[in-house]
Design an enzyme around this catalytic site. Structure first.
Site, short mmCIF file in Angstrom:
data_model
loop_
_atom_site.label_atom_id
_atom_site.label_comp_id
_atom_site.label_asym_id
_atom_site.label_seq_id
_atom_site.Cartn_x
_atom_site.Cartn_y
_atom_site.Cartn_z
CB THR A 1 2.11 -2.23 11.16
OG1 THR A 1 0.93 -2.75 10.52
CG2 THR A 1 1.81 -0.89 11.80
CG HIS B 1 9.98 -24.83 12.14
ND1 HIS B 1 10.19 -24.64 13.50
CD2 HIS B 1 11.05 -25.55 11.70
CE1 HIS B 1 11.33 -25.21 13.86
NE2 HIS B 1 11.88 -25.77 12.78
CG ASP C 1 -0.36 0.22 2.53
OD1 ASP C 1 0.89 0.29 2.63
OD2 ASP C 1 -1.11 0.32 3.53
C1 RB5 Z 1 -2.01 2.84 6.43
O1 RB5 Z 1 -2.04 4.11 7.00
C2 RB5 Z 1 -1.71 1.79 7.49
O2 RB5 Z 1 -2.80 1.69 8.35
C3 RB5 Z 1 -1.39 0.47 6.86
O3 RB5 Z 1 -0.31 0.61 5.98
C4 RB5 Z 1 -1.00 -0.67 7.78
O4 RB5 Z 1 0.00 -0.27 8.67
C5 RB5 Z 1 -2.11 -1.38 8.43
O5 RB5 Z 1 -1.94 -2.40 9.11
#
Ligand code: RB5
Length: 144
Positions: free
Chosen positions: A65, A96, A7
């Site tokens: 994240t 694994h 993304d």
């Molecule tokens: C986007 O702002 C963020 O929420 C996305 O990239 C991700 O970290 C979601 O888990």
């Protein structure tokens, strides 16, 4: 052939990983995005489809994240996505869990760590044996 997608929050790390794949002579299909704001489940779906269809051997997914895109990928039948932000987990999820999709957080790790993670993920074979039974049980959960 590797499918890769991110993304907007994972875009700059994806560009670094793509440079690394190109320098390593590894072929890939870029499933987006191109830096524009988008929803990570859509990218997970598009990228994982390349893996489940057999067009690509493995997938790499990156969001901010790594969590949202890994949650999304693991909803797709046939996908075993692993969120790895370090070398050890990337190695052992291949040994694994026979993970077929690697997820990382573009706001969590840098390009150097990502390159080490990608390298060990792509070059480590599944151990099989007792781990095969457990992976079969993971896949059995898809039908619950
Ligand atoms: C986007 O702002 C963020 O929420 C996305 O990239 C991700 O970290 C979601 O888990």
């Amino acid at each position: 052939m590797i499918a890769i997608g991110s993304d907007h929050a994972g875009y700059s790390l994806k560009c670094e990983v793509i440079k690394f794949l190109e320098n390593s002579g590894i072929e890939y299909i870029d499933c987006g995005c191109n830096g524009e704001s988008c929803d990570y489940p859509d990218i997970a779906e598009k990228t994982c489809e390349k893996v489940t269809s057999g067009e690509c051997e493995k997938g790499i997914l990156i969001c901010g994240t790594g969590i949202g895109i890994s949650m999304s990928a693991n909803k797709i039948k046939g996908i075993r996505a692993a969120l790895c932000q370090d070398y050890y987990t990337a190695k052992y999820t291949r040994l694994h869990n026979d993970a077929n999709v690697l997820c990382m957080g573009g706001r969590v790790i840098g390009a150097g760590t990502a390159e080490e993670i990608v390298t060990v993920f792509l070059n480590t074979e599944f151990e099989g044996g007792r781990h095969q039974r457990r992976v079969d049980k993971i896949m059995g959960l898809e039908n619950k």
